[in-house]
Design an enzyme around this catalytic site. Sequence first.
Site, PDB file in Angstrom:
ATOM      1  N   HIS A 100       0.837  -1.201   0.000  1.00  0.00           N
ATOM      2  CA  HIS A 100       0.000   0.000   0.000  1.00  0.00           C
ATOM      3  C   HIS A 100       0.874   1.255   0.000  1.00  0.00           C
ATOM      4  CE1 HIS A 100      -2.880   3.057   1.119  1.00  0.00           C
ATOM      5  NE2 HIS A 100      -3.826   2.210   0.744  1.00  0.00           N
ATOM      6  N   GLU A 169      -3.968   1.596  -7.447  1.00  0.00           N
ATOM      7  CA  GLU A 169      -4.350   2.742  -6.625  1.00  0.00           C
ATOM      8  C   GLU A 169      -3.407   3.912  -6.916  1.00  0.00           C
ATOM      9  OE1 GLU A 169      -6.710   1.664  -2.878  1.00  0.00           O
ATOM     10  OE2 GLU A 169      -4.617   1.562  -2.362  1.00  0.00           O
TER      11      GLU A 169
END
Length: 252
Positions: A100, A169
Amino acid sequence: MTNKLRYFIGNWKMFGDFGSFRIIHRINQFSYKSRKRFKKKIIICVPNTLIHFFSKKLKSRFISLGVQNCHHHQSYGPFTGSVNASMLKRAGAEFIILGHSDNRSEGETNQLIKKKIKSALNEKLNIIFCIGETFKEKKSGKTFFTLRKQIRNSIEKKFKINKIIFAYEPVWSIGTNKVPKIDELKKIIKFIKSEIKKIFKKDSYPKILYGGSVNDSNIRLFSSIPDIDGFLIGGASQSSKKFIDIVKNYYK
Ligand code: PGA
């Protein structure tokens, strides 16, 4: 829009407490049939403090449980403040977010992420592997270059592709209320798929999510991209109502 079932994955980040299991009651509003269909497709990634508690609460309740990171070391070791994939698995996690951008921005490299993926795969966890370009990289036309590097430096041919879900993302979209233009997103998802297929067998079917400012108002926009296999949802997943509304609005 197709009726294909998508993943809806909530990333609670450093939020959530013992009262947060309201999400389960909300899910129970869906008919038994839809809950059964969604099994393993609705996943909430909780902070480590809630794993054990939630794993008991979620048993046979149609929601799967994920976590948000781990230490790369496979066994026990002198790593203050860390937990490894095996500990998370034994506490009840089935999925794990790795790579992430919140953690990349704290210094996590592609090489380190690769070690984490390996250790989590050894524990038979399902990986949600995040990739995405920064605003600076986007502006200087380096989106494809960055994504290719993130994939090639963290993913090996011997990894089990069916245990990895890729999450695109863009960093500039996370928590900003900005989402990519649909045409742009279509091209990027296609590119990611083709990069993954270069590593794995041509007939493999890589699963790719979109994440970044997904909410109950913009979710319908993405339904025009059949190649997207689901969504990784941060801010909006911290409210169980908003999270469920995203699922409902997608299939409206
Ligand atoms: P966001 O976060 O939905 O709040 O943009 C997504 C994520 O960080 O995974």
